[in-house]
Design a protein around this motif. Structure first.
Motif: not given
Ligand code: ATP
Ligand code: MG
Lengths: 254, 387, 357
Positions: A23, A26, A48-54, A174
């Motif tokens: 991103f 990042f 949280s924020g580890s990138g699972k959703s991504t 989730e």
């Molecule tokens: N659209 C975006 N633009 C910039 N940064 C992003 C974007 N989406 C996610 N991030 C960043 O990428 C990282 C991973 O986000 P992600 O949503 O995949 O985390 P996650 O593991 O799903 O967390 P959670 O358990 O809180 O859902 C986070 O640090 C987030 O800040």
């Protein structure tokens, strides 16, 4: 492209090789390697924020990966819009916040995509929708609007809506974390049934009971990397990784 | 080719290129055709015409104007006329709007009824109709011979006559500025942080600057007095006409009245909205602290309401500024009318339209910038209180 | 509640409390009452008590009366409402206006709020209007646009503005929200430029300047050029309203639709727009109200709409003094349209804010 589409092993539902995602500056996903065979159930967890959703959003192109390869159901995910459409047709997704369409009744939510994308005639689409609503145990709510349902009911409708496209693989991000505790189990039950039917599933969830019961493999992510990948029994009891153990102690002891 | 179209990136690039290209070529084609048409009429395109004499009269001007003046001077006159009309319109509309808005929020049923009827009537009639009406009303007034007169003011079919000081125009402008300074400087001194270390000097400094500025105003007026005249020039009947004083032409009066009345009805709603946005809790807290109703109003409700209103008010002011272009309906020489006349007389269509756009862009942007600054200056500090 | 209610105050006591609770209150009350009485009496006297209604005596009778001269309306209403439309055919103009009103009323009924139905109503209404006004078919004699006038012309310009401007506003809003930077930036530039200009200057440009920049075959009638200009202006404002409505649609909606495999157009037409338009409804109606009032500006570029025909109605010979009556009449017509529409908008807004959950 054609060579990739006929991937050598038809049993492989998903293959991710050396995938990276940024991103801006990042580095959100680092060198992801993952292979999922058909019928396999994967649970993804991590802080949280580890990138699972991504990661799972990359699988159906809600996010675009920057490098590496993703092959879904034999089709490579690249700039080809035809491939993207095809993959989205075959991969269902369930979101944390349900994302039901509030201006449509439950039934309309379910028949919309089959009619528009699969070009099913309405009677057939409705019949199928009712079948899946029955499967998620809310056939009687078909004519209500999402705003009139409880969170658990809405999430079950969302699952039915995804199933109506008759996907070959389901992604869950989730699905229970926006629900009140008493509603979590009704959604998990539906997911367990689905797993028993042999659906290929990738679930981001912190429901460790569900992981123990259903998962073939548990994947632990931290800071954009897959740190550990193991069958649930070893993952929960005999993890060798320090960060995994710390994470587990945090979510299991409260 | 087919596979290229299936490629998302290629497709996006193509779409953008087609879109921008199509628009661009439309504009270029239009400009080329216009140049051709202008050339056919013997008009050379370009901005050289700005320095040629206009050859026509302008009906209203704050600056000296004669037909031998160049176009750029006329444009300047137009902009100043627009700003002048706009300033009058904004101030009067704000006054009307504040009074009506307060009536609408008052606890008195009769006052609320009055305010509401006012808003309902005047908001729902197009502004231009109101301009026409007031203009007709004034031009149908009795001629100067039978004028309504009061306190040196006279209302006639030739416009409104007001008494003025017999001073040079520049001196009057200077004195106005000095008066403004007499108000603004003390306020600034009251707020600036530079005097925080010496609070006891605030009062004397404020008083001093106010007195100095006032004295300056008087001095400027005295120096700028026209020789051999009385201090005040009061309109008085000589023969068939009124002499002396300042004649405000009917169209200007009609425009100001219409903008004040119509704009006032909109501003009244903004004022009402602002007061409605003030939380009940804050007023109750103030009441429970034992403040008098006036204190509650001036120290709590008004300041909070003002902050809620300001952004919407800014939009309204921009709108009112643009409404000054209605001048052309009754023959007031505002910026737009000058542009229209320029196109008629010189044929420099594209250039004049360009100047019009630039002019309004600058006016709008400056208003927006001004309001942004005011907004920042009075915004509540921190985010806890908003909500 | 079991406590005893305080004894009901007498009427006088009630009045005192409501209007004379404090000296300031009393002052405000008295002032307001005085103002209401004064304005009310003057208006009543002017409009009714001392007014002349009898048209048979012509303008002469009015000179002797102190009140309004309504006989000017009786004598000239046809020119105000229909302009220069041929006298024997004016029933067509009247019927056309009725069609527009019917169309507006129908589109205020929620049962018709689907894209298709609204479009059908408006297309049908406009076609009926156009056929009635222009004729040349169904045995109606042909009447060219140059002889349209009065209320019918005002309504036509308004309806045509909306009919072109509304779809255009949606297109502009979508373009401005596009993920492709060049498209969204260019569109944003156009929208902002149009919004920063006064409507009159745009009407003027389209009516008088544009023929310079268009090839001959594209110029069309001045009326239609002005309509396009006014539609563009409407669309620039409405596009921002629609965009606001779209921003109110949760991000997840589009993602869910994408994940289901819906195409861009399917997402826009089935998911985004229905929700966005609902969010934008009150502001949209407000924009319609403003736009209806602003239609009156075409008088400046030389159209014989209702204000111009009003000017003509009193501008000649014997009625020259009767400007107030004519303007009051026109103001009343505008008031009826605008007031009912804006009341309806306020009603919708209240209903929607209650319905929210
Ligand atoms: N659209 C975006 N633009 C910039 N940064 C992003 C974007 N989406 C996610 N991030 C960043 O990428 C990282 C991973 O986000 P992600 O949503 O995949 O985390 P996650 O593991 O799903 O967390 P959670 O358990 O809180 O859902 C986070 O640090 C987030 O800040
Ligand atoms: Mg997440």
């Amino acid at each position: 492209m054609a060579t990739l589409a006929q991937s050598p092993n038809p049993d492989i539902a998903l293959r991710i090789e050396g995938m990276n995602k940024y991103f801006g500056n990042f580095h959100a996903l680092r060198n992801i390697e993952l292979t999922v065979t058909r019928g396999e159930k994967i649970v993804v967890c991590g802080p949280s924020g580890s990138g699972k959703s991504t990661m799972i959003r990359c699988i159906n192109r809600l996010e675009e990966h920057n490098s590496g390869r993703i092959v879904v159901l034999g089709t490579e995910l690249n700039d080809d819009v035809g491939n993207i459409d095809e993959i989205r047709r075959e991969v269902g997704m369930v979101f944390q916040h349900f994302n039901l369409f509030p201006h449509m009744s439950v039934l309309e939510n379910c028949v919309l995509a089959p009619m528009l994308v699969r070009k099913l005639p309405r009677p057939q689409a409705e019949e199928m929708a009712l079948r899946f609503l029955e499967k998620v145990r809310i056939p009687e709510q078909a004519s209500k609007y999402p705003g009139q349902l409880s969170g658990g009911q809405q999430q079950r409708v969302a699952i039915a809506r995804a199933l109506c496209m008759q996907p070959q693989m389901m992604l869950f991000d989730e699905p229970t974390s926006a629900l009140d505790p008493e509603m979590i189990s009704e959604v998990l039950d539906v997911m367990v049934t689905l797993a028993a039917d042999g659906m290929t599933m990738i679930c981001v969830t912190h429901e460790m009971g569900f992981a123990r019961r259903v998962a073939d493999r548990v994947i632990f992510m931290d800071r954009g990397e897959i740190i550990e990948e193991a069958p649930p029994e070893t993952f929960f009891t005999a993890s060798r990784n320090e960060r995994t153990r710390q994470f587990l102690s945090q979510i299991l002891n409260h | 080719m087919g596979s290229l179209l299936r490629n998302q990136k290629a497709r996006n690039a193509l779409l953008q290129a087609v879109f921008v290209g199509a628009l661009g070529s439309l504009v270029i084609a239009g400009a080329l055709i216009a140049r051709q048409n202008m050339a056919a009429q013997g008009i050379t395109s370009g901005f050289d015409f700005l320095f040629k004499p206009t050859g026509w009269e302008v009906t209203f001007s704050l600056l000296p104007a004669k037909p031998t003046d160049p176009y750029w001077w006329y444009f300047l006159i137009g902009i100043i006329n627009t700003l002048f009309l706009g300033a009058f319109g904004l101030v009067t509309a704000t006054l009307v709007g504040t009074v009506v808005g307060l009536a609408r929020t008052s606890s008195n049923d009769l006052a609320r009824l009055l305010g509401r009827s006012y808003v309902d009537v005047f908001r729902n009639i197009p502004l231009i109709l109101q301009v026409f009406f007031w203009n007709a009303l004034i031009t149908n007034l009795p001629p100067p011979r039978e004028a309504h007169e009061a306190w040196g003011f006279a209302l006639t079919s030739r416009g409104l006559y007001v008494p003025i000081l017999n001073v040079h125009g520049l001196a009057f402008a200077g004195a106005t500025l000095a008066l403004l300074a007499a108000i603004v400087l003390p306020i600034w001194l009251g707020r600036t942080t530079r005097l925080d270390s010496r609070p006891e000097q605030r009062r004397p400094a404020q008083l001093g600057t106010a007195v100095l500025a006032l004295a300056g105003a008087v001095l400027i007026l005295f120096l700028g007095r026209l020789p051999d005249t009385s201090l005040m020039s009061v309109p008085a009947l000589r023969g068939l006409n009124l002499q002396g004083g300042l004649r405000v032409p009917p169209e200007f009066t009609a425009l100001v009245v219409a903008i004040a009345v119509y704009g006032g009805s909109y501003i009244a709603e903004i004022v009402r909205g602002g007061f409605k946005a003030v939380g009940k809790g804050q007023v109750e807290a103030a009441n429970s602290l034992g403040l008098t109703p006036w204190q509650v109003f001036s120290c709590v409700r008004l300041p909070l309401a003002l902050r809620a209103m300001l952004p919407i008010l800014a939009n309204q002011y921009v709108w009112l500024m643009k409404a000054t272009t209605l001048g052309i309906a009754v023959g007031f020489a505002d910026f737009f009318m000058i542009v229209a006349l320029t196109i008629n007389h010189s044929g420099q269509t594209l250039e004049a339209i360009g100047i019009l756009m630039a002019g309004f862009l600058i006016i709008n942007l400056s208003l927006a910038a001004l309001f942004n600054r005011i907004n920042k200056a009075i915004a509540l500090k921190g985010s806890q209180l908003r909500g | 509640m079991t406590d005893l209610a305080p004894p009901a105050p007498g009427m006088l006591e009630d009045l005192r409390r409501r209007f004379f609770a404090s000296p300031l209150q009393a002052l405000v009350s008295l002032l307001s009452l005085g103002l209401i009485a004064l304005v009310g009496w003057k208006l009543l006297n002017w409009a009714l008590l001392s007014a002349v209604f009898d048209a048979s005596q012509g303008a002469e009778a009015c000179h002797r009366a102190a009140g309004a001269c309504w006989s000017v309306i009786a004598a000239r209403w046809r020119i105000i409402l229909f302009g220069l439309y041929p006298y024997e055919e004016q029933w067509r103009s009247a019927l056309a206006c009725v069609a527009v009103v019917a169309m507006t009323v129908l589109s205020c009924i929620p049962a018709f709020w689907t894209g298709r139905r609204i479009a059908a109503i408006w297309l049908a209404g406009t076609t009926v209007f156009y056929v009635l006004m222009k004729g040349g078919v169904l045995g109606l004699s042909h009447v060219g646009e140059e002889s349209w006038g009065g209320l019918a012309l005002t309504l036509f310009i308004f309806v045509a503005t909306c009919l072109i401007g509304f779809p255009l506003s949606i297109v502009l809003a979508l373009l401005r929200r596009s993920e492709l930077p060049w498209i969204s930036r260019t569109t944003g530039l156009i929208i902002d430029a149009v919004r920063s200009l006064p409507l009159i200057s745009i009407l003027f440009t389209f009516a008088i300047v544009l023929p310079f920049a268009l090839p001959h075959w594209l110029q069309g009638d001045k009326l239609y050029r002005v309509i396009v200009g006014s539609a563009l202006f409407f669309a620039a404002y409405q596009a921002e309203i629609v965009r606001g409505g779209m921003q109110g649609v949760a991000h997840g909606q589009g993602e869910a639709a994408m994940a289901l495999g819906l195409s861009y157009w399917q997402r826009v037409s089935r998911i985004l727009l229905p929700q966005a338009m609902r969010n934008a409804l009150p502001a949209t109606i407000n924009q319609f109200v403003i736009s209806f009032k602003e239609t009156s500006l075409v008088v400046i570029v030389g159209f014989f709409e209702i204000i111009a025909s009003g000017n003509a109605a009193y501008g000649t010979g014997e009625w020259r003094f009767a400007y107030a009556e004519v303007y009051t009449f026109i103001a009343f017509i505008y008031f009826v349209f605008v007031f009912s529409l804006s009341r309806y908008g306020a009603f919708l807004e209240r209903r929607m804010s209650v319905g929210e959950r």
